[in-house]
Design a protein around this motif. Sequence first.
Motif, PDB file in Angstrom:
ATOM      1  N   GLU A 238      11.248 -54.471   3.258  1.00 27.60           N
ATOM      2  CA  GLU A 238      12.226 -54.810   4.288  1.00 27.60           C
ATOM      3  C   GLU A 238      11.518 -55.155   5.598  1.00 27.60           C
ATOM      4  O   GLU A 238      11.846 -56.163   6.253  1.00 27.60           O
ATOM      5  CB  GLU A 238      13.170 -53.618   4.492  1.00 27.60           C
TER       6      GLU A 238
ATOM      7  N   MET B 136      19.208 -53.326   0.201  1.00 35.07           N
ATOM      8  CA  MET B 136      17.844 -53.712  -0.169  1.00 35.07           C
ATOM      9  C   MET B 136      17.842 -54.886  -1.147  1.00 35.07           C
ATOM     10  O   MET B 136      17.020 -55.799  -1.040  1.00 35.07           O
ATOM     11  CB  MET B 136      17.104 -52.520  -0.772  1.00 35.07           C
TER      12      MET B 136
ATOM     13  N   ILE C 108      18.331 -58.034   0.724  1.00 36.66           N
ATOM     14  CA  ILE C 108      17.084 -58.499   1.355  1.00 36.66           C
ATOM     15  C   ILE C 108      16.179 -59.161   0.325  1.00 36.66           C
ATOM     16  O   ILE C 108      15.622 -60.237   0.563  1.00 36.66           O
ATOM     17  CB  ILE C 108      16.374 -57.313   2.036  1.00 36.66           C
TER      18      ILE C 108
END
Length: 681
Positions: free
Chosen positions: A535, A566, A569
């Motif tokens: 990240e 997550m 991302i």
Amino acid sequence: MEKYTALFEPLTIKRMTLKNRVIMPPMGTNFANVDGSFNEEHMAYYEQRAKGGTALITLENVCFDYPMGTNGTTQLRMDNDQYIPGLWKFNEKMHAYGAKTSVQINHAGASAYGLRLEGKQAVSASDVPSKKGNPIPRPLEVAEIYEIIDKYAQGALRAQRAGFDCVEIHAGHSYLISQFLSPLYNKRTDEFGGSKENRSRFAKLVVQAVRKAVGPFFPISVRFSADELLEGGNTLEDTLDVLHEFAEEADILNVSAALNDSLQYQIDKMNLEDGWRSYMAKAVKERFPEKIVITSGNIRSPKRAAEILEDGDADLLAMGRGLIAEPNWVNKVQNGQEHLLRKCISCNIGCADHRIAKSRPIRCTVNPDLYYEDDYKQTMLSQPMKMVVIGGGTAGLEAAASAAEIGVEVELYEQKSYLGGLGHEIARFPDKKRIDDFITYQINRCEELSNLSIHLNQPFHINELSEKKPDIIVNATGATPLLPPIKGLSEQLAKTSRHVFSIFDILNHMEDFQEFEGKEIVVIGGGAVGLDVVEYYAERGAKKVSIVEMQGELGKDLDLITKLSMMEIVNDYGVNVYTSTRLLEVKEDRFIVEKSDGKLEELSFDLGFVCLGMRAHAPLLPELEGYAKKTNTVLLNIGDSKVARRIMEGTREARDVIEEVKLLDKHLSESKKTTALQSIY
């Protein structure tokens, strides 16, 4: 407080007057009994939030159409009059503290809890699941739609009879009304589908039926997803249009966001700013100035909360998880105790993940007792007692403060120059900065206690025990990175000038990891820590980011919300994912990995990170055990130094230390009585 006057202005809605502008929105708990009734702990949970100064307590969504409308493993019910006595008692308790009450009536539709449906197929606007991978529902017949509308009205009337001051209709978050409003779910071609007017018809008829049932003077709130935040779903502009179709009879517009497949924006992920959703509420307020508007979204700071009200973005502030973490939010702010706010860190582990993903009762990472809060402070020690706490991480701080608050003389030793341990270190990642809010609260709380001494930069030595003579020793020395004996790993990590790093290298020297452009990053380990590194680099423009995980999926043990964010991302930034892949060898600028088919691959990098989890670190434990056995001293090993886990488990264990303290106090008291009797006879 004078500087936050906007927070404490009363507000009258119809015949309901709220004493301030902070409300508790409906949040499922899994606290109810299986039969849908209240129990003592469930009631106590809400009582803490009313006692803490909250103006309006909205009871979590309650089932009025069982079993087809049910939601959650255990859910309160009000589908017949036998539930009115329990709901009436709830209202009596809340009103005793000056809080007003509302209840959310909701039909889950396609989101109905499967085990409760008794073999029946869930219903919806169409045959579209409310979440990817969920069972397919069947479209409602028109006659069934009108039957459900009538049940909404019956539920609202029952709420009024049970003593509530307000009723809320849930029209968002992928539940039944939302399934009609959203073009993602509603594929009907009759009068309940197609155009915005038709998709809004069900919501309009529900609101009108509820108004007819409760009369003109009873406040009605409607909660909805202002922006569904999914391609093809309703945008904010779309929702403003559909609100004109069904909001006329509503007094309060509760502005939320997102659907099941964008859940990280409904149950806000950690890195969203305080009040991030207020722009949506502002748009609703501008379009409907005559309505009372509620906003929500990671609101933790009193300053930001007051700004939202002062700017006219909203009239009321809904603090959900914030009041799970800190039920006394209003009272503490009003009494000038802002430094003692135990702010929610938006980790979503004990609340959202427990309830939605694991069917457990909710818990909280930062608040170890959701039911009885500070009741443990009511029983102070009867005998003098000393405690030594070794380690100043979150578990050590919680244990030290909890024990000191009931009268223990506590000394805490931390070998580093700062408190908070791994939690504080992880908070150095910009997207994890909220974790430090908990540590700041713990430190401020400790500083209020004159019987608690903290020694920084001071490793604890075993020979100090003979001098201190503690009654209780608490070992809370935390965890250290897990570094398996992989070929080349230790050699590369030992180099002064290197390209391979452990998680502590980056956490303790963030200033050395500020270059992103053109960098190729490879992370070994697809758990929480590895994904934090991904990240960090992916969001800041690294040229190429790859992640390697030995298991078949990334973030297997992550909470639901963090995993969703997550994966967002990973997808949005084109992260290269290698699952079912293991690390064989570490070289200066590349990792040798073995894929699931047995083929080897070299992954070159500018920076390589080995993040294979953490392991308990308790170097003093054998000596402490020897001392404790020899001297009959109570020894407790808690937190990550027992087993490397999350902050939540350590916080719970740390609070449980006071049970050992009370047992010892009882023993010392009885021993003293026995000695006194022996001296007499």
